[in-house]
Write a protein that holds these residues in place. Structure first.
Motif, PDB file in Angstrom:
ATOM      1  N   VAL A 310       0.658  -1.140   0.014  1.00 17.80           N
ATOM      2  CA  VAL A 310       0.034   0.095   0.283  1.00 17.80           C
ATOM      3  C   VAL A 310       1.034   1.510  -0.040  1.00 17.80           C
ATOM      4  CG1 VAL A 310      -1.798   1.148   1.409  1.00 17.80           C
ATOM      5  CG2 VAL A 310      -1.806  -1.274   1.297  1.00 17.80           C
ATOM      6  N   ASP A 311       0.408   2.514  -0.744  1.00 21.38           N
ATOM      7  CA  ASP A 311       1.218   3.655  -0.793  1.00 21.38           C
ATOM      8  C   ASP A 311       1.488   4.068   0.549  1.00 21.38           C
ATOM      9  OD1 ASP A 311       1.371   3.591  -3.296  1.00 21.38           O
ATOM     10  OD2 ASP A 311      -0.079   5.033  -3.774  1.00 21.38           O
ATOM     11  N   GLU A 312       2.631   4.632   1.013  1.00 19.58           N
ATOM     12  CA  GLU A 312       2.954   5.197   2.162  1.00 19.58           C
ATOM     13  C   GLU A 312       2.104   6.415   2.639  1.00 19.58           C
ATOM     14  OE1 GLU A 312       5.243   3.903   4.249  1.00 19.58           O
ATOM     15  OE2 GLU A 312       5.143   2.187   2.769  1.00 19.58           O
ATOM     16  N   PRO A 313       1.982   6.622   3.735  1.00 19.40           N
ATOM     17  CA  PRO A 313       1.174   8.027   4.443  1.00 19.40           C
ATOM     18  C   PRO A 313       1.910   9.036   3.903  1.00 19.40           C
ATOM     19  CG  PRO A 313       1.438   6.545   6.035  1.00 19.40           C
ATOM     20  CD  PRO A 313       2.573   5.832   5.136  1.00 19.40           C
ATOM     21  N   SER A 314       1.268  10.102   3.753  1.00 22.66           N
ATOM     22  CA  SER A 314       1.723  11.349   3.425  1.00 22.66           C
ATOM     23  C   SER A 314       1.702  12.584   4.487  1.00 22.66           C
ATOM     24  CB  SER A 314       1.353  11.869   1.950  1.00 22.66           C
ATOM     25  OG  SER A 314      -0.174  12.133   2.073  1.00 22.66           O
ATOM     26  N   LEU A 315       0.672  12.265   5.374  1.00 19.38           N
ATOM     27  CA  LEU A 315       0.442  13.257   6.480  1.00 19.38           C
ATOM     28  C   LEU A 315       0.428  12.920   7.669  1.00 19.38           C
ATOM     29  CD1 LEU A 315      -0.580  16.202   5.598  1.00 19.38           C
ATOM     30  CD2 LEU A 315      -2.646  15.749   6.064  1.00 19.38           C
ATOM     31  N   ALA A 316       0.808  13.668   8.818  1.00 20.11           N
ATOM     32  CA  ALA A 316       0.749  13.055  10.137  1.00 20.11           C
ATOM     33  C   ALA A 316       0.189  14.202  11.065  1.00 20.11           C
ATOM     34  CB  ALA A 316       2.169  12.787  10.664  1.00 20.11           C
ATOM     35  N   MET A 317      -0.570  13.593  12.110  1.00 23.28           N
ATOM     36  CA  MET A 317      -0.848  14.696  13.195  1.00 23.28           C
ATOM     37  C   MET A 317      -0.841  13.891  14.633  1.00 23.28           C
ATOM     38  SD  MET A 317      -5.105  15.030  12.599  1.00 23.28           S
ATOM     39  CE  MET A 317      -6.173  13.632  12.992  1.00 23.28           C
ATOM     40  N   THR A 318      -1.020  14.756  15.526  1.00 21.98           N
ATOM     41  CA  THR A 318      -0.708  14.217  16.951  1.00 21.98           C
ATOM     42  C   THR A 318      -2.283  14.181  17.282  1.00 21.98           C
ATOM     43  OG1 THR A 318      -0.549  16.565  17.740  1.00 21.98           O
ATOM     44  CG2 THR A 318       1.695  15.051  17.457  1.00 21.98           C
ATOM     45  N   LEU A 319      -2.404  12.867  18.315  1.00 17.68           N
ATOM     46  CA  LEU A 319      -3.863  12.864  18.639  1.00 17.68           C
ATOM     47  C   LEU A 319      -3.680  12.293  19.999  1.00 17.68           C
ATOM     48  CD1 LEU A 319      -6.435  11.124  16.703  1.00 17.68           C
ATOM     49  CD2 LEU A 319      -6.283  10.357  19.027  1.00 17.68           C
ATOM     50  N   GLY A 320      -4.404  12.964  21.231  1.00 20.04           N
ATOM     51  CA  GLY A 320      -3.962  12.458  22.572  1.00 20.04           C
ATOM     52  C   GLY A 320      -5.339  12.842  23.448  1.00 20.04           C
ATOM     53  N   ILE A 321      -5.111  12.704  24.758  1.00 19.07           N
ATOM     54  CA  ILE A 321      -6.410  12.640  25.579  1.00 19.07           C
ATOM     55  C   ILE A 321      -6.735  14.483  25.709  1.00 19.07           C
ATOM     56  CG2 ILE A 321      -6.017  10.516  26.856  1.00 19.07           C
ATOM     57  CD1 ILE A 321      -4.782  12.418  29.062  1.00 19.07           C
ATOM     58  N   ASN A 322      -7.756  14.549  25.849  1.00 19.11           N
ATOM     59  CA  ASN A 322      -8.430  16.098  26.345  1.00 19.11           C
ATOM     60  C   ASN A 322      -7.809  16.494  27.471  1.00 19.11           C
ATOM     61  OD1 ASN A 322      -9.499  18.474  26.133  1.00 19.11           O
ATOM     62  ND2 ASN A 322     -11.634  17.572  26.605  1.00 19.11           N
ATOM     63  N   THR A 323      -6.834  17.614  27.402  1.00 13.57           N
ATOM     64  CA  THR A 323      -6.299  18.255  28.570  1.00 13.57           C
ATOM     65  C   THR A 323      -6.796  19.577  28.897  1.00 13.57           C
ATOM     66  OG1 THR A 323      -4.497  19.220  27.153  1.00 13.57           O
ATOM     67  CG2 THR A 323      -4.148  16.877  28.380  1.00 13.57           C
ATOM     68  N   LEU A 353      -3.277   3.249   7.478  1.00 13.34           N
ATOM     69  CA  LEU A 353      -2.747   3.971   8.763  1.00 13.34           C
ATOM     70  C   LEU A 353      -1.464   3.629   9.391  1.00 13.34           C
ATOM     71  CD1 LEU A 353      -4.692   6.620   9.643  1.00 13.34           C
ATOM     72  CD2 LEU A 353      -5.833   5.040  11.037  1.00 13.34           C
ATOM     73  N   ARG A 354      -0.889   4.624  10.064  1.00  5.36           N
ATOM     74  CA  ARG A 354       0.231   4.045  10.972  1.00  5.36           C
ATOM     75  C   ARG A 354       0.050   5.063  12.199  1.00  5.36           C
ATOM     76  NH1 ARG A 354       1.049   2.096   6.669  1.00  5.36           N
ATOM     77  NH2 ARG A 354       2.777   1.901   5.508  1.00  5.36           N
ATOM     78  N   VAL A 355       0.639   4.188  13.393  1.00  4.17           N
ATOM     79  CA  VAL A 355       0.161   5.006  14.696  1.00  4.17           C
ATOM     80  C   VAL A 355       1.619   4.770  15.561  1.00  4.17           C
ATOM     81  CG1 VAL A 355      -0.938   4.993  16.989  1.00  4.17           C
ATOM     82  CG2 VAL A 355      -2.110   4.748  15.012  1.00  4.17           C
ATOM     83  N   GLY A 356       2.177   5.958  15.878  1.00  4.72           N
ATOM     84  CA  GLY A 356       3.605   5.795  16.462  1.00  4.72           C
ATOM     85  C   GLY A 356       3.666   6.526  17.738  1.00  4.72           C
ATOM     86  N   ALA A 357       4.406   6.320  18.787  1.00  7.38           N
ATOM     87  CA  ALA A 357       4.550   6.963  19.968  1.00  7.38           C
ATOM     88  C   ALA A 357       5.162   8.344  19.701  1.00  7.38           C
ATOM     89  CB  ALA A 357       5.452   6.077  21.052  1.00  7.38           C
ATOM     90  N   THR A 358       5.044   9.327  20.791  1.00  4.62           N
ATOM     91  CA  THR A 358       5.711  10.636  21.023  1.00  4.62           C
ATOM     92  C   THR A 358       6.471  10.701  22.307  1.00  4.62           C
ATOM     93  OG1 THR A 358       3.904  11.697  21.974  1.00  4.62           O
ATOM     94  CG2 THR A 358       3.848  11.489  19.402  1.00  4.62           C
ATOM     95  N   SER A 359       6.977  11.759  22.580  1.00  4.84           N
ATOM     96  CA  SER A 359       7.763  11.792  23.846  1.00  4.84           C
ATOM     97  C   SER A 359       6.841  11.720  25.016  1.00  4.84           C
ATOM     98  CB  SER A 359       8.291  13.153  23.526  1.00  4.84           C
ATOM     99  OG  SER A 359       7.743  14.359  23.315  1.00  4.84           O
TER     100      SER A 359
END
Length: 621
Positions: A310-323, A353-359
């Motif tokens: 499948v073609d690679e993703p071209s866009l990313a955004m961060t998604l987290g809990i409501n703070t 879709l891909r999901v990765g960890a952040t700091s």
């Protein structure tokens, strides 16, 4: 990869995918095919666009998930896979093409082939699938059938189609009335000519009678009774209910399993089956952890098929809990573990879709094909009761020979000819390159541009404003090109609330002169929440909760009527387009709010002054 040809064929079966640009009438055509093949009773109550079964699909009028249905015609069964028309859901298109032996390419008789038509057709031609061209909506008053057919021929040549692929049959159609014909002015009373063309052009599934069982998992579904269902196409051999099978996993291991339940599609229903032969598209239960691209094989001679690329993703955004300070008031799924479990569940069925960890442990980076795909994921989660904080979408870059490259999109724009100058100016600021401009002499012009993908984030809103809502915009990934450098971002600033409380008409009446407001009176706001768009480029901290001071002195102007301009409502896509790097979107089941990443005004000011000092120091060095 062209599909190999095998000696034996199943003449009682055809597998075909319907592919087209968004809103050219794919799902409407499938409706007509189902009705005319006798799939529904005369008095059966069936919704329009019956395959758009998700609530969100009906709301937006688009197809998001690839689905399959089946119609019977004489002694033959035609399996039809309805695929999405948006490039953002291109992973669904690629999967759909692995299940079929031919493609029905649907093109609007007025709009002609658009970027998504190009994207889907390129995938079909790479797989060496035969194509049937259906020119739909020939009854439109602005139909230009001959030019559209010529444009499709040009598109085939542009995509390096082989000689056999260019000689495609053409069927003219009015899907809404369920009529088709081999000439635009001679439509039959039903879709008979289309069915006949499909049966003669799309080859019957070929297979090797000596080959052991082999089936490719192309999609996933779930049933409340039997758990996860693997949707697969049987390539060779026969799959029987209850038999022992070899499950060839994506990591290279092979496990023994049992086919507990087997279903085939009849019209819109999945009906239990005892066995399924080669070429059939079936649903299989009994493998709780199966994923897309894996193979079901014969346990005595397991032969894995190559995994779908499948073609690679071209866009990313961060998604987290409501703070935000209002967290927990509107939703019931608030924890990081709930968000992570939901994202993992989405990964199972969504191959692009891909999901990765952040700091930070409560925030994840979600990568996808485009803004719409990511916005649809957030919208579905919001309706399920999640409260989320969503960051600004950013393009993904990659290094080619040591140089930084970014994705470039092919943009097709249809505008009334008086707006050509405005659109040219807008895209020149975003470093767009004009590839082609055609004036159809109907008062409308078609313009094709190559534009960096990050320049299109936030462009749609500005484009619709400048063309007074008359412009039509479509874009699709084209290629990777060297980094374009600095681009102009949003020209306006934000009006940011400086304290918590309900907004008042008195405060908003003075703020509306500063710019466009996103909130009305009586809305609960908090420090750091964005209440409007400033007409100037800088951010402005404002008090949106200020009340009018009451005195016991009478005044001639005391009870003057406050006239407020209605606030501008923001959809999720508009909110994601609007925000800057230091802003994010708070998404809850009942509302969408914009806010600063750092809520405290004093901390934002100290960060800004620190950045200024660093810039001055680097300029001096």
């Amino acid at each position: 990869m062209p599909r190999p040809d095998f000696p034996a064929r199943r003449d009682d079966l055809r597998n075909v995918a319907i592919v087209a640009h968004v809103d050219h009438g794919k799902t409407t055509l499938v409706d007509a095919m189902l009705w005319q093949s006798g799939s529904f009773r005369e008095n059966q109550d069936v919704a329009d666009r019956v395959l758009d079964s998700m609530e969100l699909e009906r709301e937006k009028g688009i197809t998001i998930l690839a689905k399959n249905t089946a119609v019977r015609l004489g002694g033959a069964k035609i399996n039809i896979v309805d695929t999405p028309g948006h490039a953002d859901f291109g992973g669904e298109v690629e999967r759909g093409l692995t299940m079929v032996d031919g493609v029905l390419l649907l093109v609007d008789a007025s709009e002609g082939p658009l970027p998504q038509t190009r994207f889907v057709l390129r995938k079909a031609l790479e797989a060496r699938l035969p194509v049937v061209l259906v020119v739909n909506k020939v009854d439109r008053p602005d139909a230009r059938v001959e030019q559209v057919v010529n444009e499709v021929y040009e598109l085939f040549l542009d995509l390096d189609a082989g000689e056999s692929q260019i000689e495609f049959p053409i069927v003219y159609c009015n899907a809404r009335e369920g009529r088709a014909g081999l000439a635009e002015d001679e439509l039959a009373a039903d879709l008979g000519p289309l069915f006949e063309t499909l049966l003669t052009t799309v080859p019957a599934p070929s297979h090797d009678p000596q080959h052991p069982l082999q089936a490719l998992v192309t999609n996933l579904d779930a049933s409340p009774y039997v758990g996860r269902l693997a949707l697969l196409r049987v390539m060779h051999g026969t799959l029987r209910k209850g038999q022992q099978i070899a499950w060839c996993r994506a990591d290279g291991t092979i496990e023994n399993a049992r086919a507990t339940e087997l279903y085939v599609t009849e019209a819109l229903e999945r009906v239990p089956a005892e066995e399924a032969g080669p070429g059939e598209i079936v649903a299989l239960a009994g493998l709780p952890e199966v994923t897309i691209g894996e193979t079901i094989a014969d346990p005595e001679d397991p032969r894995p098929l190559p995994v779908t690329v499948v073609d690679e993703p071209s866009l990313a955004m961060t998604l987290g809990i409501n703070t935000s300070p209002l967290a927990g008031l509107e939703g019931d799924k608030l924890t990081a573990s709930a968000v992570k479990a939901r994202l993992d569940q989405e990964l199972v069925g969504n191959v692009s879709l891909r999901v990765g960890a952040t700091s930070r442990p409560e925030v994840w980076e979600v990568q996808g094909r485009g803004e719409l795909q990511l916005a649809v994921l957030v919208e579905i989660m919001r309706r399920e009761g999640f409260e989320l904080t969503v960051g600004k979408p950013e393009v993904l870059t990659k290094d080619v020979e040591g140089k930084r490259h970014e994705p470039v999109e092919r943009v097709a724009i249809d505008v009334p000819e008086e707006y050509i100058g405005v659109v040219t100016q807008l895209l020149a600021l975003r470093k767009g390159r004009l590839q082609q401009m055609v004036n159809h002499s109907t008062g409308w012009a078609r313009m094709e541009y190559l534009v960096p993908a990050r320049a299109l984030i936030g462009f749609r809103t500005e484009f619709l404003t400048e063309t007074r809502g008359a412009g039509i915009l479509h874009h699709v990934f084209d290629q990777w090109e060297p980094w374009y450098g600095e681009l102009r971002t949003r020209p306006t600033g934000s009006l940011v609330a400086d304290r918590r409380g309900p907004t008042t008409s008195f405060a908003l009446s003075s703020l509306q002169e500063r710019g466009t407001l996103f909130v009305g009176p009586g809305t609960e706001v908090y420090e750091g929440m964005i209440v409007g768009e400033n007409a100037r480029s800088e951010d402005l901290d404002v008090n949106a909760t200020k009340e009018k001071k009451l005195t016991n002195m009478r005044s001639s102007t005391a009870d003057e009527l406050v006239r407020l301009i209605p606030p501008r409502p923001l959809s999720l896509e508009q909110a994601l387009e609007l925000i800057r790097e230091d802003e994010c979107v708070e998404v809850t089941p009942k509302g969408i709010r914009l806010r600063k990443v750092e809520l405290s005004s004093s901390k934002r000011q100290s960060q800004a002054s620190r950045r200024k000092r660093e810039l001055a120091a680097s300029a001096g060095a």
